[in-house]
Write an enzyme that holds these catalytic residues in place. Structure first.
Site, PDB file in Angstrom:
ATOM      1  N   ASP A  57      20.466  -6.726  20.965  1.00 18.64           N
ATOM      2  CA  ASP A  57      21.428  -7.781  20.665  1.00 18.64           C
ATOM      3  C   ASP A  57      21.174  -8.440  19.319  1.00 18.64           C
ATOM      4  O   ASP A  57      22.060  -9.007  18.720  1.00 18.64           O
ATOM      5  CB  ASP A  57      21.449  -8.842  21.783  1.00 18.64           C
ATOM      6  CG  ASP A  57      20.059  -9.278  22.187  1.00 18.64           C
ATOM      7  OD1 ASP A  57      19.101  -8.978  21.434  1.00 18.64           O
ATOM      8  OD2 ASP A  57      19.910  -9.914  23.241  1.00 18.64           O
ATOM      9  N   ALA A  62      48.627  36.197  24.685  1.00 16.87           N
ATOM     10  CA  ALA A  62      48.002  35.940  25.982  1.00 16.87           C
ATOM     11  C   ALA A  62      46.628  35.325  25.821  1.00 16.87           C
ATOM     12  O   ALA A  62      46.206  34.487  26.603  1.00 16.87           O
ATOM     13  CB  ALA A  62      47.896  37.240  26.771  1.00 16.87           C
ATOM     14  N   GLU A  80      46.206  28.061  23.338  1.00 18.47           N
ATOM     15  CA  GLU A  80      46.884  27.120  22.449  1.00 18.47           C
ATOM     16  C   GLU A  80      46.622  25.665  22.828  1.00 18.47           C
ATOM     17  O   GLU A  80      46.478  24.793  21.990  1.00 18.47           O
ATOM     18  CB  GLU A  80      48.391  27.352  22.462  1.00 18.47           C
ATOM     19  CG  GLU A  80      48.838  28.647  21.845  1.00 18.47           C
ATOM     20  CD  GLU A  80      48.862  29.764  22.868  1.00 18.47           C
ATOM     21  OE1 GLU A  80      48.579  29.487  24.038  1.00 18.47           O
ATOM     22  OE2 GLU A  80      49.140  30.908  22.477  1.00 18.47           O
ATOM     23  N   ASP A 108      17.531  -5.390  15.842  1.00 18.20           N
ATOM     24  CA  ASP A 108      17.693  -4.276  16.765  1.00 18.20           C
ATOM     25  C   ASP A 108      18.524  -3.145  16.171  1.00 18.20           C
ATOM     26  O   ASP A 108      18.516  -2.030  16.673  1.00 18.20           O
ATOM     27  CB  ASP A 108      18.377  -4.756  18.058  1.00 18.20           C
ATOM     28  CG  ASP A 108      17.441  -5.586  18.912  1.00 18.20           C
ATOM     29  OD1 ASP A 108      16.216  -5.391  18.802  1.00 18.20           O
ATOM     30  OD2 ASP A 108      17.925  -6.430  19.682  1.00 18.20           O
ATOM     31  N   ASP A 144      17.199  -4.182  27.610  1.00 12.61           N
ATOM     32  CA  ASP A 144      16.692  -5.541  27.506  1.00 12.61           C
ATOM     33  C   ASP A 144      16.631  -6.148  28.887  1.00 12.61           C
ATOM     34  O   ASP A 144      17.367  -5.747  29.774  1.00 12.61           O
ATOM     35  CB  ASP A 144      17.680  -6.405  26.700  1.00 12.61           C
ATOM     36  CG  ASP A 144      17.422  -6.328  25.220  1.00 12.61           C
ATOM     37  OD1 ASP A 144      16.570  -5.527  24.823  1.00 12.61           O
ATOM     38  OD2 ASP A 144      18.076  -7.079  24.473  1.00 12.61           O
ATOM     39  N   ASP A 149      50.890  25.882  32.218  1.00 13.23           N
ATOM     40  CA  ASP A 149      49.436  25.788  32.299  1.00 13.23           C
ATOM     41  C   ASP A 149      48.914  24.425  31.833  1.00 13.23           C
ATOM     42  O   ASP A 149      47.886  23.967  32.288  1.00 13.23           O
ATOM     43  CB  ASP A 149      48.799  26.885  31.438  1.00 13.23           C
ATOM     44  CG  ASP A 149      48.046  27.870  32.301  1.00 13.23           C
ATOM     45  OD1 ASP A 149      48.324  27.909  33.513  1.00 13.23           O
ATOM     46  OD2 ASP A 149      47.184  28.595  31.765  1.00 13.23           O
TER      47      ASP A 149
HETATM   48  N1  LIG Z   1      15.119 -20.307  21.385  1.00 13.82           N
HETATM   49  C1  LIG Z   1      13.816 -20.059  21.466  1.00 13.82           C
HETATM   50  N2  LIG Z   1      12.936 -20.891  20.860  1.00 13.82           N
HETATM   51  C2  LIG Z   1      11.628 -20.651  20.920  1.00 13.82           C
HETATM   52  N3  LIG Z   1      11.082 -19.634  21.582  1.00 13.82           N
HETATM   53  C3  LIG Z   1      11.889 -18.785  22.219  1.00 13.82           C
HETATM   54  C4  LIG Z   1      13.305 -18.957  22.200  1.00 13.82           C
HETATM   55  N4  LIG Z   1      13.862 -17.947  22.920  1.00 13.82           N
HETATM   56  C5  LIG Z   1      12.853 -17.200  23.333  1.00 13.82           C
HETATM   57  N5  LIG Z   1      11.659 -17.678  22.929  1.00 13.82           N
HETATM   58  C6  LIG Z   1      10.331 -17.117  23.182  1.00 13.82           C
HETATM   59  O1  LIG Z   1      10.238 -15.861  22.524  1.00 13.82           O
HETATM   60  C7  LIG Z   1      10.055 -14.824  23.479  1.00 13.82           C
HETATM   61  C8  LIG Z   1      10.840 -13.607  23.060  1.00 13.82           C
HETATM   62  O2  LIG Z   1      12.219 -13.871  23.092  1.00 13.82           O
HETATM   63  P1  LIG Z   1      13.269 -12.709  22.840  1.00 13.82           P
HETATM   64  O3  LIG Z   1      14.602 -13.334  22.692  1.00 13.82           O
HETATM   65  O4  LIG Z   1      12.761 -11.819  21.784  1.00 13.82           O
HETATM   66  O5  LIG Z   1      13.237 -11.874  24.153  1.00 13.82           O
HETATM   67  P2  LIG Z   1      13.697 -12.317  25.591  1.00 13.82           P
HETATM   68  O6  LIG Z   1      14.963 -13.054  25.477  1.00 13.82           O
HETATM   69  O7  LIG Z   1      12.574 -12.981  26.267  1.00 13.82           O
HETATM   70  O8  LIG Z   1      13.882 -10.965  26.353  1.00 13.82           O
HETATM   71  P3  LIG Z   1      14.842  -9.741  26.044  1.00 13.82           P
HETATM   72  O9  LIG Z   1      14.209  -9.035  24.895  1.00 13.82           O
HETATM   73  O10 LIG Z   1      14.804  -8.967  27.300  1.00 13.82           O
HETATM   74  O11 LIG Z   1      16.190 -10.288  25.738  1.00 13.82           O
HETATM   75  C9  LIG Z   1      10.502 -15.421  24.802  1.00 13.82           C
HETATM   76  O12 LIG Z   1       9.834 -14.852  25.875  1.00 13.82           O
HETATM   77  C10 LIG Z   1      10.136 -16.874  24.639  1.00 13.82           C
HETATM   78  O13 LIG Z   1       8.770 -17.084  24.951  1.00 13.82           O
HETATM   79 CA   LIG Z   2      16.678 -11.473  23.752  1.00 13.85          CA
END
Ligand SMILES: Nc1ncnc2c1ncn2[C@@H]1O[C@H](COP(=O)(O)OP(=O)(O)OP(=O)(O)O)[C@@H](O)[C@H]1O
Ligand SMILES: [Ca+2]
Length: 873
Positions: free
Chosen positions: A615, A282, A286, A619, A328, A713
């Site tokens: 991403d 009882a 199980e 990270d 993010d 049950d």
């Molecule tokens: N492809 C790129 N080439 C040059 N500078 C960039 C490029 N992408 C983003 N940045 C610059 O770098 C900064 C940081 O970018 P990051 O990707 O780290 O974060 P985010 O995309 O702005 O935001 P989150 O962290 O929310 O994704 C941006 O705000 C921008 O000024």
């Molecule tokens: Ca980013």
């Protein structure tokens, strides 16, 4: 396959693997896939179904039942013995089916999160599941990718790889294409090879695959390793512990009951033994452990349909107690669909649409935007590849009939420094007007600091302080509207040579391009839902503080009294200062991935359960540190997906909140199922104890209790597990993760409800005892107990009364009830089964009594709930 590809030249490797720079053709790839097999590791030995079946028997229950079967046999109840064995086998079959199903559903989830790889096939770049990679494939690697096969580096652009999973060496390794001369080279020194299981942390490269599946270095290790997987979650473990302790306690009580029966009432030894066995049967739940597994599996399936893929079953439980969600901004809270708005060059701000190619600074701005980007955009189809920020830039070119491809052919990229979120810059080197020119784009705060000159229509001039202030003012103005601002600059280099980060200074500032990235529509509601549920949402972004705060305000994350902090300010704070301000910081801007760990641990110091999104490659550590690491299914790197415990297949913040609600619901359902099962067991225990104490005949045969515990049950228990999530779950505070699921209030309810049912059962027992002696008494008790527990299934569906929960909201519960009643009717009224289940014939009046008595506890509990609902409203 030879091992020494590192000593071969690139050409020799290509010959050996019968491939060329265009990659394999689809036909070649298919042929090799058939020849070499899928690119995956052998999964170790899977348990065969038969072994799983056998394992079902090695448990305490079986021992007790075997004793019961033997006692039944000795006391001349051969039928009982048969039934007990039948039940044992049935139980094992059910257990096996559940196990196999759970395995399948886990495998399904795993399949949803398999990595992909980029390869050249027929000369075009495509993305395919990593399992389809074959030797000879030309694989393209870039920062954030996981290496999925072994290969020889073919073309190298500052590739850096972390091979710690293979070599234990945590420092990144720089790769090259040069053949190595030595005879034998250690794995860690094979600089022109990459190995499956390592992570690309920087740069990019193309690689000729030399080994796949078990023929990789990882495969060699994997075949040595004995991967025993621990699948039990903390909840399952604590329940198993509970069951174990319970069985010990019950054995002890059983022994006492046995001795009491023998010595106090002089009962025959066999009968006394039946008491002890009945008590043990009882009491042991199980079905408990398999019900928990089923409910968890159902929960993860449901979450997967809602775009949250759970990689780790533990996460289901943890989700329910999440109290902080760090998210993010770009793409998660916002749509990641960027469109260029205002631009600024040569002291003038104008709409992107009004850009003039005849104007030198504006033309250079556009040129830099297109050359220092990797994205492509096809006007005709609208198809884009690459970072949305860069796609927006390329689209801007399209407005003026400037194809990025034309520019890129005119000024081929000679060298490059890839973008990373720590530096926040990206640079490329080109011949422009006969000069080696470095073109750079990136975050304005970083770039402006490093700029000494300004590009104007009158030529390059030294930048004045006024001009610097003016640019910052423009940036502020744009950012306040929630626009993302990118800065552009250039500089001449004396010659074309390899670049280092030290080259990224002494810039000539060209201008700014701002772009809009609207919040996702669901974000506002999701943040509000989270807040109602006692969950704090925090925005963490690489973007500018002003931009981030503006968006955070629109979404409802940033409220009065909140503050925004940027990476530099965070660096300046001690842990103590951070702890003090933590509650009020709604936005972390311009942070690097390393900051994320600090933020997670700060919240964890407060005892919070933290979910963190990410991403990028960098990270991964923060995702691991968080209680729930969340990766992006669409845009996330393979590395981040590997480190996460949950993957969002739609990259959407709202999905996290949904998953948390589902996590809470799974937990609530499990708790309710436990309440149901244990209160039912409690009622049977109390009955056995009572009759033993009163020196009455034993109320249930083991067959009866097994029938209930395993069949009638289980049905409502599973139905309770299927209960849909209620809106009300959002109004509760997050569950305290330290609190045991079997807390005082639950134990009290288990006892109280068990007692109610026990009273009803004993009334039925007395009635039968008076009318027809022990056999009828036992039949009445058994029937009442079964039916009362079936009714009780409705009580345990949730907190509210059945009127509030509605029958229709969970059709499984009705189904379970009627199936259970049908089974009971079979046992009671089919003459052939009477002997097996030791039941006496019942009259109509008895049946009436049984139904009424069985319903009484549920009636009382429902009345109590209705009253409580009223009071609470
Ligand atoms: N492809 C790129 N080439 C040059 N500078 C960039 C490029 N992408 C983003 N940045 C610059 O770098 C900064 C940081 O970018 P990051 O990707 O780290 O974060 P985010 O995309 O702005 O935001 P989150 O962290 O929310 O994704 C941006 O705000 C921008 O000024
Ligand atoms: Ca980013």
């Amino acid at each position: 396959m030879a091992d020494n590809f590192y000593s071969l030249s690139v050409q020799e490797t290509m010959q050996r693997e019968k491939t060329d720079p265009q990659g394999l053709t689809a036909a070649q790839a298919a042929e090799r896939l058939a020849q070499y097999g899928a690119n995956k590791l052998d999964e170790g030995k899977r348990k065969s179904t038969f072994v799983v079946f056998l394992e079902q028997f090695k448990d305490l229950l079986v021992a007790i039942l075997a004793v019961a079967a033997i006692i039944s046999m000795i006391s001349g109840q051969a039928e009982s013995t048969i039934v007990i064995f039948a039940v044992l086998i049935l139980n094992a079959v059910l257990g096996t089916v559940q196990y196999v199903k759970a395995e399948k559903s886990l495998a399904g989830l795993k399949a949803m999160s398999t990595p992909t790889a980029k390869v050249l096939r027929d000369g075009t770049r495509i993305e395919i599941p990593s399992e389809q990679i074959v030797p000879g494939d030309m694989v393209l690697l870039e920062a954030g990718d996981m290496v999925v096969a072994d290969g020889r580096v073919f073309e190298n652009f500052s590739l850096k790889v972390n091979e710690s999973s293979l070599t234990g060496e945590s420092v990144d390794v720089e790769k090259s294409t040069e053949p190595l001369q030595a005879e034998k080279v250690a794995l860690g020194d094979r600089k022109n090879m990459v190995f499956s299981g390592s992570l690309v942390t920087y740069g990019r490269a193309s690689v000729i695959v030399t080994g796949t599946g078990m023929h990789t270095e990882l495969g060699k290790i994997a075949s040595l390793m004995n991967q025993t997987q621990q699948r039990r979650t903390p909840l399952q473990k604590s329940l198993d512990d509970f069951s174990k302790k319970l069985s010990i306690v019950i054995m002890a009580i059983s022994a006492v009951v046995f001795l009491l029966s023998v010595f106090r009432s002089g009962m025959p030894i066999l009968d006394s033994l039946m008491f002890a066995v009945a008590l043990a049967v009882a009491a042991i739940p199980e079905a408990l452990s398999s019900i928990v597994t089923i409910v968890q599996a159902v929960g993860t399936q449901k979450m997967a349909k809602q775009h949250a893929i759970i990689k780790d079953l533990k996460a289901v439980e943890t989700l329910g107690s999440v109290s902080v969600i760090c998210s993010d901004k770009t793409g998660t809270l916002t749509q990641n669909r960027m469109r260029v708005q205002q631009i600024y060059a040569d002291h003038a701000m104008l709409d992107g649409k009004d850009l003039e190619l005849a104007n030198d600074p504006q033309r250079l701005l556009l040129k830099t935007a297109l050359l220092a980007s990797d994205a492509t955009f096809d006007e005709a189809t609208g198809a884009s590849i690459g970072d949305p920020t860069e796609v927006a830039l390329v689209q801007l070119g399209g407005l003026f009939g400037v194809e990025e491809t034309t520019y890129r052919e005119q000024h081929p990229r000679l060298k490059e420094l890839a973008f990373d979120s720590d530096r926040k810059l990206m640079s490329t080197l080109h011949w422009i007007e006969g000069k080696a020119t470095l073109l750079t784009k990136g975050a304005i705060d970083v770039l402006l600091q490093r700029s000494t000159h300004l590009f104007t229509s009158a030529g390059v001039v030294p930048m004045t302080d006024e001009e610097r202030t003016e640019i910052l003012r423009v940036n502020h103005e744009l950012s306040e509207q929630g626009l993302r601002v990118l800065a552009f600059a250039c500089r001449e280099l004396p010659e074309v040579r390899g670049l280092t980060f030290d080259d990224e200074q002494d810039f000539t500032f060209i201008g700014l391009i701002s772009m809009i990235d609207p919040p996702r529509e669901e974000s506002v509601q999701a943040v509000a839902d989270a807040k109602r549920a006692g969950i704090r949402t925090v925005m963490i972004t690489g973007d500018h503080k002003v931009t981030a705060s503006a968006i955070a305000k629109q979404i409802g994350i940033f409220e009065d009294g909140d503050i925004a902090v940027d990476g530099t300010e965070l660096d300046g704070m001690t842990d103590g200062e951070l702890d003090e301000k933590l509650q009020n910081i709604a936005v972390y801007a311009r942070v690097s991935p390393e900051h994320k760990i600090r933020i997670v641990t700060a919240w964890q110091r407060r005892g919070c359960i933290v979910s963190m999104t990410g991403d990028g490659v960098n990270d991964a550590p923060a995702l691991k540190q968080a209680d729930i690491g969340v990766a992006m299914g669409i845009t996330g790197t393979e590395v981040s997906k590997d480190a996460a415990s949950m993957i969002l297949s739609d990259d959407n913040f709202a999905t996290i909140v949904k998953a948390v609600v589902n996590g809470r619901s799974v937990f609530a359902n499990i708790k309710n199922a436990i309440k149901f099962l244990l209160s039912g067991n409690m009622s049977a225990i109390l009955c056995v104890l009572f009759t033993s104490f009163m020196m009455l005949p034993v109320p249930f045969a083991p067959v009866h209790l097994l029938f209930i515990n395993l069949l009638t049950d289980s049905l409502p228990a599973i139905a309770i597990g299927m209960e849909p999530a209620r809106r009300g779950l959002l109004d509760q505070k997050p569950r305290d993760p330290k609190e045991s699921i079997l807390n005082r209030s639950l134990l009290l309810k288990i006892f109280g409800q068990g007692l109610l049912i026990a009273v009803a059962v004993m009334l039925a027992f007395y009635s039968g005892y008076g009318a027809g002696g022990a056999a009828l008494a036992s039949t009445m008790a058994f029937a009442t107990l079964t039916l009362a527990r079936l009714f009780h299934g409705f009580n345990c569906r949730g907190r509210g009364s059945i009127f509030r929960l509605k029958f229709t909201s969970n059709p499984f519960s009705l189904l379970a009830f009627f199936a259970g009643v049908g089974l009971l009717a079979l046992v009671l009224f089919v003459p052939a089964l009477e002997g097996l289940f030791l039941v006496a014939p019942l009259t109509g009046e008895h049946v009436m009594q049984i139904v009424l008595l069985a319903f009484a506890p549920t009636l009382l509990i429902q009345v109590f709930k209705v009253i409580r609902d009223r009071v609470e409203r």
